[in-house]
Design an enzyme around this catalytic site. Structure first.
Site, PDB file in Angstrom:
ATOM      1  N   ILE A   1       0.927  -1.170  -0.055  1.00  0.00           N
ATOM      2  CA  ILE A   1      -0.045   0.042  -0.098  1.00  0.00           C
ATOM      3  C   ILE A   1       0.806   1.340  -0.103  1.00  0.00           C
ATOM      4  O   ILE A   1       2.011   1.163   0.326  1.00  0.00           O
ATOM      5  CB  ILE A   1      -1.000  -0.084   1.115  1.00  0.00           C
ATOM      6  CG1 ILE A   1      -0.198  -0.037   2.275  1.00  0.00           C
ATOM      7  CG2 ILE A   1      -1.816  -1.220   1.096  1.00  0.00           C
ATOM      8  CD1 ILE A   1      -1.377   0.180   3.821  1.00  0.00           C
ATOM      9  N   ASP A   2       0.420   2.273  -0.739  1.00  0.00           N
ATOM     10  CA  ASP A   2       1.286   3.531  -0.726  1.00  0.00           C
ATOM     11  C   ASP A   2       2.006   3.841   0.693  1.00  0.00           C
ATOM     12  O   ASP A   2       1.121   3.703   1.723  1.00  0.00           O
ATOM     13  CB  ASP A   2       0.153   4.712  -1.213  1.00  0.00           C
ATOM     14  CG  ASP A   2      -0.301   4.592  -2.385  1.00  0.00           C
ATOM     15  OD1 ASP A   2       0.325   3.713  -3.366  1.00  0.00           O
ATOM     16  OD2 ASP A   2      -0.942   5.331  -2.982  1.00  0.00           O
ATOM     17  N   ARG A   3       2.916   4.696   0.600  1.00  0.00           N
ATOM     18  CA  ARG A   3       3.699   5.330   1.767  1.00  0.00           C
ATOM     19  C   ARG A   3       2.615   5.850   2.866  1.00  0.00           C
ATOM     20  O   ARG A   3       2.726   5.816   3.993  1.00  0.00           O
ATOM     21  CB  ARG A   3       4.747   5.936   1.326  1.00  0.00           C
ATOM     22  CG  ARG A   3       5.514   6.677   2.629  1.00  0.00           C
ATOM     23  CD  ARG A   3       6.617   7.519   2.065  1.00  0.00           C
ATOM     24  NE  ARG A   3       7.419   7.836   3.188  1.00  0.00           N
ATOM     25  CZ  ARG A   3       8.793   8.083   3.264  1.00  0.00           C
ATOM     26  NH1 ARG A   3       9.560   7.956   2.216  1.00  0.00           N
ATOM     27  NH2 ARG A   3       9.231   8.775   4.005  1.00  0.00           N
TER      28      ARG A   3
END
Length: 238
Positions: free
Chosen positions: A51-53
């Protein structure tokens, strides 16, 4: 930056990742990722998805080769249901719907994606849970796994995620921006944001193990999302 273990199994581990932490190492190895921290704890850790940072919430890692192959197959064949919660700007016109819009890299902006007819197929289901003139709380289900998919799709329909520096205005949500008679307390030098990071959270994963057992994993919706909705209800008198 601390993470929380949601489920610990001999074949996999599920983590509630904080916003701001890398899921897996980046190319420069500039800072420890969640995977690095888990390898220190468990030894062998295999990447299943990411998942995105700036997105918080649920992420799965495999602990064995067999489970890694199995879980990767589920993700590739839509065998895992993925749900997110998020705060968006404004009031979406429809209470629920499906955004079916292909996504590709934005050739004019490195690191950004865009909706384009030549992109890869992408579908995001959504439900509006609570709505107010300034912000709305929504639930999303991903039917594909494109980079920044929810963020791109919400921008596409005119309601970008709050505090999104790539696809929205990136401005933190301040109580003073929604409450007319706001006064800074004497003990505060500056106002602290109600939400100061991307308002997107992976809160639920559903899948079936090889032995037929159904698994439902949940990472609680962030308290700052709930606090914002509570304040908006107070202001509107509901």
């Amino acid at each position: 930056m601390r993470y929380h273990i949601i489920a610990e199994h001999e074949d996999f581990v599920a983590i509630d990742k904080p916003s701001g932490m890398l899921s897996i190492p980046d190319r420069t190895q500039s800072e420890p990722s969640l995977k690095d921290k888990l390898m220190e704890r468990y030894g062998k850790i295999l990447t299943v998805h990411r998942i995105d940072r700036d997105t918080s919430g649920l992420i799965l890692f495999a602990r064995t080769e067999a489970m890694h192959q199995y879980l990767c197959g589920l993700f590739e064949n839509r065998g895992i249901r993925k749900f997110y919660s998020g705060v968006v700007l404004g009031m979406p016109a429809k209470a629920e719907g499906l955004i079916d819009a292909p996504i590709m890299e934005d050739p004019a902006h490195a690191g950004r994606m865009m909706v384009h007819r030549n992109g890869k197929p992408a579908q995001t289901g959504y439900t509006v849970l609570e709505t107010h003139p300034q912000y709305s709380l929504m639930q999303f289900e991903l039917f594909s796994g494109r980079t920044h998919q929810i963020r791109v799709h919400m921008k596409h329909i005119g309601h970008p995620l709050a505090v999104d520096p790539l696809y929205g205005d990136g401005k933190p949500i301040l109580l003073s921006s929604i409450k007319k008679k706001y006064h800074l307390s004497k003990s505060e030098e500056a106002e602290r944001p109600m939400i100061g990071r991307l308002a997107l959270h992976a809160f639920e994963l559903n899948f079936t193990l090889p032995n037929g057992k159904d698994v439902r994993l949940e990472a609680p919706i962030p308290k700052e999302f709930k606090a914002l909705m509570q304040q908006l209800r107070k202001i509107s008198g509901n």
